[in-house]
Design an enzyme around this catalytic site. Structure first.
Site, mmCIF file in Angstrom:
data_model
loop_
_atom_site.group_PDB
_atom_site.id
_atom_site.type_symbol
_atom_site.label_atom_id
_atom_site.label_comp_id
_atom_site.label_asym_id
_atom_site.label_seq_id
_atom_site.Cartn_x
_atom_site.Cartn_y
_atom_site.Cartn_z
ATOM 1 N N GLN A 260 -34.085 -31.070 118.986
ATOM 2 C CA GLN A 260 -33.777 -31.523 117.697
ATOM 3 C C GLN A 260 -33.935 -30.226 116.600
ATOM 4 O OE1 GLN A 260 -37.554 -32.945 115.926
ATOM 5 N NE2 GLN A 260 -36.494 -34.685 114.961
ATOM 6 N N GLY A 261 -32.866 -29.933 115.991
ATOM 7 C CA GLY A 261 -32.877 -28.919 115.046
ATOM 8 C C GLY A 261 -32.770 -29.370 113.746
ATOM 9 N N TYR A 262 -34.233 -29.571 113.313
ATOM 10 C CA TYR A 262 -34.406 -30.059 111.717
ATOM 11 C C TYR A 262 -35.056 -29.058 111.115
ATOM 12 C CZ TYR A 262 -33.303 -34.927 112.989
ATOM 13 O OH TYR A 262 -32.801 -36.377 113.385
ATOM 14 N N SER A 263 -36.313 -28.658 111.515
ATOM 15 C CA SER A 263 -37.148 -27.666 110.688
ATOM 16 C C SER A 263 -36.641 -26.438 110.708
ATOM 17 C CB SER A 263 -38.707 -27.745 111.296
ATOM 18 O OG SER A 263 -39.149 -29.070 111.553
ATOM 19 N N SER B 219 -38.444 -27.835 119.923
ATOM 20 C CA SER B 219 -38.952 -27.985 121.397
ATOM 21 C C SER B 219 -37.983 -28.038 122.258
ATOM 22 C CB SER B 219 -39.722 -29.416 121.146
ATOM 23 O OG SER B 219 -40.621 -29.289 120.131
ATOM 24 N N GLU C 255 -38.622 -41.497 116.698
ATOM 25 C CA GLU C 255 -39.465 -40.673 117.010
ATOM 26 C C GLU C 255 -41.103 -40.926 116.937
ATOM 27 O OE1 GLU C 255 -39.954 -36.684 115.142
ATOM 28 O OE2 GLU C 255 -40.514 -35.705 116.753
HETATM 29 C C1 LIG Z 1 -45.705 -29.408 118.483
HETATM 30 C C2 LIG Z 1 -44.577 -29.490 117.652
HETATM 31 C C3 LIG Z 1 -43.351 -29.724 117.951
HETATM 32 C C4 LIG Z 1 -42.162 -29.794 117.044
HETATM 33 N N1 LIG Z 1 -40.983 -29.986 117.500
HETATM 34 C C5 LIG Z 1 -40.152 -30.129 116.540
HETATM 35 C C6 LIG Z 1 -38.744 -30.059 116.812
HETATM 36 O O1 LIG Z 1 -38.175 -30.154 118.163
HETATM 37 N N2 LIG Z 1 -37.695 -30.027 115.788
HETATM 38 C C7 LIG Z 1 -37.944 -29.767 114.678
HETATM 39 O O2 LIG Z 1 -37.016 -29.652 113.912
HETATM 40 N N3 LIG Z 1 -39.037 -29.598 114.341
HETATM 41 C C8 LIG Z 1 -40.247 -29.740 115.184
HETATM 42 N N4 LIG Z 1 -41.699 -29.507 114.523
HETATM 43 C C9 LIG Z 1 -41.736 -29.095 113.173
HETATM 44 C C10 LIG Z 1 -42.608 -30.039 112.457
HETATM 45 O O3 LIG Z 1 -41.718 -31.205 112.224
HETATM 46 C C11 LIG Z 1 -43.211 -29.495 111.276
HETATM 47 O O4 LIG Z 1 -43.914 -28.509 111.790
HETATM 48 C C12 LIG Z 1 -43.718 -30.512 110.366
HETATM 49 O O5 LIG Z 1 -42.684 -31.307 109.664
HETATM 50 C C13 LIG Z 1 -44.476 -29.578 109.390
HETATM 51 O O6 LIG Z 1 -43.818 -28.796 108.518
HETATM 52 P P1 LIG Z 1 -44.302 -27.264 108.582
HETATM 53 O O7 LIG Z 1 -44.805 -26.841 109.764
HETATM 54 O O8 LIG Z 1 -43.217 -26.361 107.599
HETATM 55 O O9 LIG Z 1 -45.484 -27.309 107.378
HETATM 56 P P2 LIG Z 1 -45.844 -27.519 106.148
HETATM 57 O O10 LIG Z 1 -44.793 -28.417 105.523
HETATM 58 O O11 LIG Z 1 -45.714 -26.130 105.532
HETATM 59 O O12 LIG Z 1 -47.230 -28.159 105.902
HETATM 60 C C14 LIG Z 1 -48.335 -27.070 105.782
HETATM 61 C C15 LIG Z 1 -49.468 -28.022 105.306
HETATM 62 O O13 LIG Z 1 -49.278 -28.740 104.187
HETATM 63 C C16 LIG Z 1 -49.210 -30.057 103.934
HETATM 64 N N5 LIG Z 1 -48.018 -30.718 103.182
HETATM 65 C C17 LIG Z 1 -46.754 -30.117 103.111
HETATM 66 N N6 LIG Z 1 -46.292 -30.953 102.060
HETATM 67 C C18 LIG Z 1 -46.938 -31.902 101.513
HETATM 68 C C19 LIG Z 1 -47.274 -32.862 100.677
HETATM 69 N N7 LIG Z 1 -46.103 -33.325 100.183
HETATM 70 N N8 LIG Z 1 -48.385 -33.693 100.406
HETATM 71 C C20 LIG Z 1 -49.395 -33.466 101.042
HETATM 72 N N9 LIG Z 1 -49.421 -32.310 101.883
HETATM 73 C C21 LIG Z 1 -48.508 -31.797 102.336
HETATM 74 C C22 LIG Z 1 -49.017 -30.570 105.298
HETATM 75 O O14 LIG Z 1 -49.684 -31.915 105.730
HETATM 76 C C23 LIG Z 1 -49.600 -29.274 106.259
HETATM 77 O O15 LIG Z 1 -51.138 -29.676 106.355
HETATM 78 C C24 LIG Z 1 -42.673 -29.452 115.716
HETATM 79 C C25 LIG Z 1 -43.857 -29.267 115.225
HETATM 80 C C26 LIG Z 1 -45.156 -29.136 116.214
HETATM 81 C C27 LIG Z 1 -46.238 -28.977 115.691
#
Ligand SMILES: Cc1cc2nc3c(=O)[nH]c(=O)nc-3n(C[C@H](O)[C@H](O)[C@H](O)COP(=O)(O)OP(=O)(O)OC[C@H]3O[C@@H](n4cnc5c(N)ncnc54)[C@H](O)[C@@H]3O)c2cc1C
Lengths: 362, 414
Positions: free
Chosen positions: B141-144, B176, B259
């Site tokens: 999944q290429g989202y983040s 992932s 998901e």
């Molecule tokens: C094990 C694992 C597998 C993953 N697999 C994939 C994958 O296959 N494909 C993919 O695309 N992504 C994947 N991800 C990414 C995942 O979707 C993101 O890590 C997640 O959405 C959070 O984004 P970030 O890491 O940039 O954290 P950030 O968005 O930077 O968040 C950091 C902190 O700020 C808080 N925060 C941010 N915005 C707000 C808000 N509006 N209100 C309150 N708090 C906030 C968050 O809750 C967190 O505590 C994976 C992540 C993990 C940990």
């Protein structure tokens, strides 16, 4: 497959809720708790009896409604939500269940008939069975009872008190008998009454089957615990609703406080924890009605877990209100305190969890 | 309240039970995969003595019997049965209680397949669903992106339509299983002038296309569970788009729902609770079993209350799917938050039960249950963050569930 309350249950629940909203707003509840308005209390009690809350668990052939514990739980939610300053769990839940499982056929016939017409009404003292405090003790011999017990529930309109000793023997004592001393206990929860009772060679009618079996004590206690948990569900829901409502009105920093994430997250946490408790309490009531082998375990889990979640809700919902939440004026504390009592009556969480462990052989 | 599925399901339950008996103790031989596959391996019990079957053979057996891909049409490689959530539930429950390895999960199966079934073209369905179900085509999944996590819609990876091809440049992160995947479903900004949410498209990218560079990232479990993926002039056919140009946000939201559902399985949680109780009966402190220690036992029953509440709640959510008109809006919204937090807590408590022994890792002497408690404790912290963090879940519950005000937008955004 359907998991949830039935239309009939929701209808009954809504009737009770509406009755309380219309007839017992917080001001009326306050007056009752101050002991200033006993006439209103009488009227309210009569009003709920007219709705049938005394008859939920009494069989139809004895003039009751012949409904089940899930019904009683649904109603209990409304009583907690509407902070009803009235008895319920003792006379209308524990007493009929104890009679159902503990009475001989002739006792059952007589007691259910009289209860359905509200000719007798039972306060309930089960503390000795699940955990005596302060060295309280009741001893029964030759159809006489002697000793002292604490936290007898719902004596408000009682003609009798139903008592359970530590062996699970259950009997009825008429409050007209000689040799009874009743002491008012003042708790934080003024919406219901709690008594200390002292007996000296007081006549008691033992429910026949409880001489040889603890089944009635166990079932009555489980039923009481589930219904007390349901009361906390309702009280918690009321507190969450008030917190969310208040957060959409109160402004600070030129914004409604509900737009602050700290406040939103408190509300989300309360909701996220409470929702599964509904499912758990209903599931437990259903297991009870089904005489499922896990029903004791489910009752214990429902009581202890809901008590913990409700305690959290009662704290956070108060916080959302700021200083106003702490005032007597707003009256939020009535729910806070009711939740505090529900947590401990019929077994504090640690005690109930220990029973849950034993019930599954751990 | 009626928890009986009805007499018509009794035969079906028996049939599933018979299957479970036949395959009792079956071991799935894994190609060493990413985090998802190492998680599924812990459901293989240590005492397994049954037949050894490869992943794709197992998928075949399950589909043939209708225990996986049950309602997916035959022409796309599924079993071709009716949509029947009760049957799905019976299968999941029987598999869990008999410790039969569940079918393969992962982002292709849990997210892409439902999306294609709903929004894909006929050609896409024909081409992708079958190999995905059979475990022959793995998806990531290429989202983040580095600057688009919780605020996913701010993603910047660029897609331009040039001479009938999409040309993609940019970077994804936290992807992932990218290093094992044949395909990626990917969100790409294709309409740079459109508003944030309206400028995204959902593209399907073969991972062997020139210009893709994958750099594995080691996660806290010490597995390379996810990756960075770089795109330099990656060129794919125009038809590799699901939905229309600029509709990618809607398409992606359809899959995010899938998901969140797949991250929290109440049956698996109940199984882990039973494994925890087994552990407490085996571990000793000063020669006395942990289960006999009142402090630990009390904590166990606290957890059991939460697990039961979670399981009962999922029954209520199921009921609402079966009974039109039953409203359980908030009860459904909380499952990702409650389920992942609860699992993390449960795994962490078992580490406490084992005390110092609970800290052993990576095949150390004296390690218990293959180190699965530490592994899963950390793994679920990842799931608390992934798929919409717990904080984002709370935003959703308060805003959509309780009607509280939405986050105020910054000036830039408005
Ligand atoms: C094990 C694992 C597998 C993953 N697999 C994939 C994958 O296959 N494909 C993919 O695309 N992504 C994947 N991800 C990414 C995942 O979707 C993101 O890590 C997640 O959405 C959070 O984004 P970030 O890491 O940039 O954290 P950030 O968005 O930077 O968040 C950091 C902190 O700020 C808080 N925060 C941010 N915005 C707000 C808000 N509006 N209100 C309150 N708090 C906030 C968050 O809750 C967190 O505590 C994976 C992540 C993990 C940990």
């Amino acid at each position: 497959m359907y998991f949830g309350l039935s239309e009939d249950q929701i209808f009954f629940q809504d009737n009770v809720k509406k009755f309380l909203e219309d007839n017992a707003p917080l001001d009326a509840v306050k007056k009752i708790t101050e002991g200033a308005d006993l006439a209103t209390k009488d009227e309210l009690h009569q009003g709920l009896i007219n709705l049938g809350i005394n008859n939920i668990l009494i069989p139809e052939e004895n003039g009751g409604l012949g409904l089940d514990l899930l019904f009683a739980s649904a109603v209990s939610q409304s009583l907690g939500e509407g902070i009803a300053a009235l008895p319920f769990v003792g006379p209308y839940v524990i007493a009929p269940i104890a009679i159902k499982y503990g009475a001989s056929d002739s006792q059952k016939e007589k007691l259910f008939n009289e209860m359905s017409q509200n000719l007798i009404n039972c306060g309930v003292g089960f503390s000795e069975y699940f955990g005596s405090r302060d060295s309280s003790d009741l001893s029964i011999s030759n159809n006489k009872i002697t000793g002292r017990t604490l936290f007898v529930l719902d004596v408000d309109f009682a003609s009798h008190v139903m008592l359970c000793d530590k062996k699970g023997q259950i009997g009825l004592v008429s409050l007209k008998s000689k040799g009874i001393e009743i002491i008012d206990l003042t708790t934080v929860d003024k919406t219901r009454t709690y008594k200390e009772m002292i007996f000296k060679d007081t006549p008691i009618e033992i429910l026949d089957k409880t001489k040889t079996s603890t089944e009635a004590a166990e079932m009555a206690l489980s039923a009481g615990r589930i219904v007390a948990a349901a009361d906390s569900l309702g009280a918690s829901q009321a507190m969450i609703n008030k917190a969310v409502e208040y957060s959409k009105e109160r402004k600070q920093f030129n914004r409604v406080i509900g737009s602050f994430q700290a406040v939103k997250h408190m509300c989300a946490e309360m909701t996220a924890e409470l929702e599964p408790c509904y499912s758990l309490v209903w599931h437990a009531a259903h297991s009870f009605d089904d005489s499922h082998e896990d029903s004791k375990l489910m009752a214990c889990l429902a009581k202890s877990h809901t008590s913990d979640v409700s305690k959290m809700v009662s704290k956070k919902a108060t916080e959302v209100h700021g200083g106003m939440g702490f005032t007597d004026l707003l009256g939020l504390h009535f729910w806070f305190k009711r939740i505090g009592l529900n947590r401990h009556i019929l077994g504090s969480p640690e005690i109930v969890r220990e029973e849950a462990a034993k019930a599954q052989g751990l | 309240m009626n928890l009986n599925y009805g007499p018509e399901y009794e035969d079906f339950t028996k049939e599933v039970q018979k299957f479970c008996k036949e395959y009792s103790g079956v071991i799935i031989t894994n190609k060493k995969g990413g985090a998802l596959t190492s998680l599924s391996s812990i459901t293989n019990s240590d005492k397994s003595d049954g037949a050894k079957v490869s992943r794709s053979e197992w998928q075949k057996i399950l589909i043939k019997n209708g225990y996986f891909a049950r309602s997916i049409p035959k022409e796309y490689g599924g079993f071709g049965g009716d949509i029947d959530i009760i049957k799905n539930r019976i299968i999941a429950a029987e598999f869990a209680s008999n410790r039969i390895p569940p079918p393969m999960g992962g982002q292709g199966i849990d997210m892409l397949v439902p999306t294609l079934l709903e929004l894909g073209t006929e050609e896409q369905k024909q081409k992708y669903i079958k190999p995905t179900l059979y475990g022959e085509m793995i998806w990531c999944q290429g989202y983040s992106e580095p600057n688009a996590g919780s605020d996913l819609a701010s993603l910047q990876t660029k897609g331009e339509l040039i001479d009938g091809n999409w040309v993609i440049n940019g970077q994804k992160i936290w992807t992932s299983t990218a290093q094992y995947s044949q395909m990626m479903f990917c969100l790409v900004r294709t309409e740079p002038d459109a508003p944030k949410h309206a400028g995204i498209s959902y593209l399907l990218i073969p991972m062997d296309t020139p210009g893709i560079e994958i750099r594995p990232l080691v996660d806290m479990t010490l597995n390379a569970g996810f990756n960075e993926v770089f795109f330099t002039d990656v060129t794919i056919p125009e038809g590799n788009i699901v939905g229309k140009r600029g509709e990618g946000w809607t398409v992606a939201n359809a899959t995010l729902g899938h998901e969140r559902g797949s991250l929290t399985d109440p049956n698996a949680t109940m199984n882990r609770l039973h494994m925890l109780i087994d552990r407490m009966k085996e571990e000793t402190i000063n020669g006395k079993k942990v289960i006999e220690n009142p402090a630990y036992r009390d904590k166990l029953i606290q957890l059991q209350g939460k697990v039961m509440a979670f399981q009962s709640n999922s029954l209520r959510v199921l009921s609402a799917k079966l009974n039109k008109g039953q409203d359980v809006k908030i009860a459904g919204m909380i499952q990702k938050l409650i389920g992942t937090e609860l699992r993390h807590e449960l795994e962490g408590f078992c580490i406490d039960v084992m005390g110092e022994l609970g800290t052993l890792f990576e095949g150390s002497p004296n390690i218990r249950d293959g180190g699965s408690w530490q592994f899963t404790y950390m793994y679920y912290l990842g799931l608390i963050i992934g798929g919409g963090t717990s904080q984002i879940q709370k935003n959703i519950i308060s805003e959509r569930g309780l009607g509280m005000p939405r986050e105020p937008k910054t000036q830039q955004e408005t």
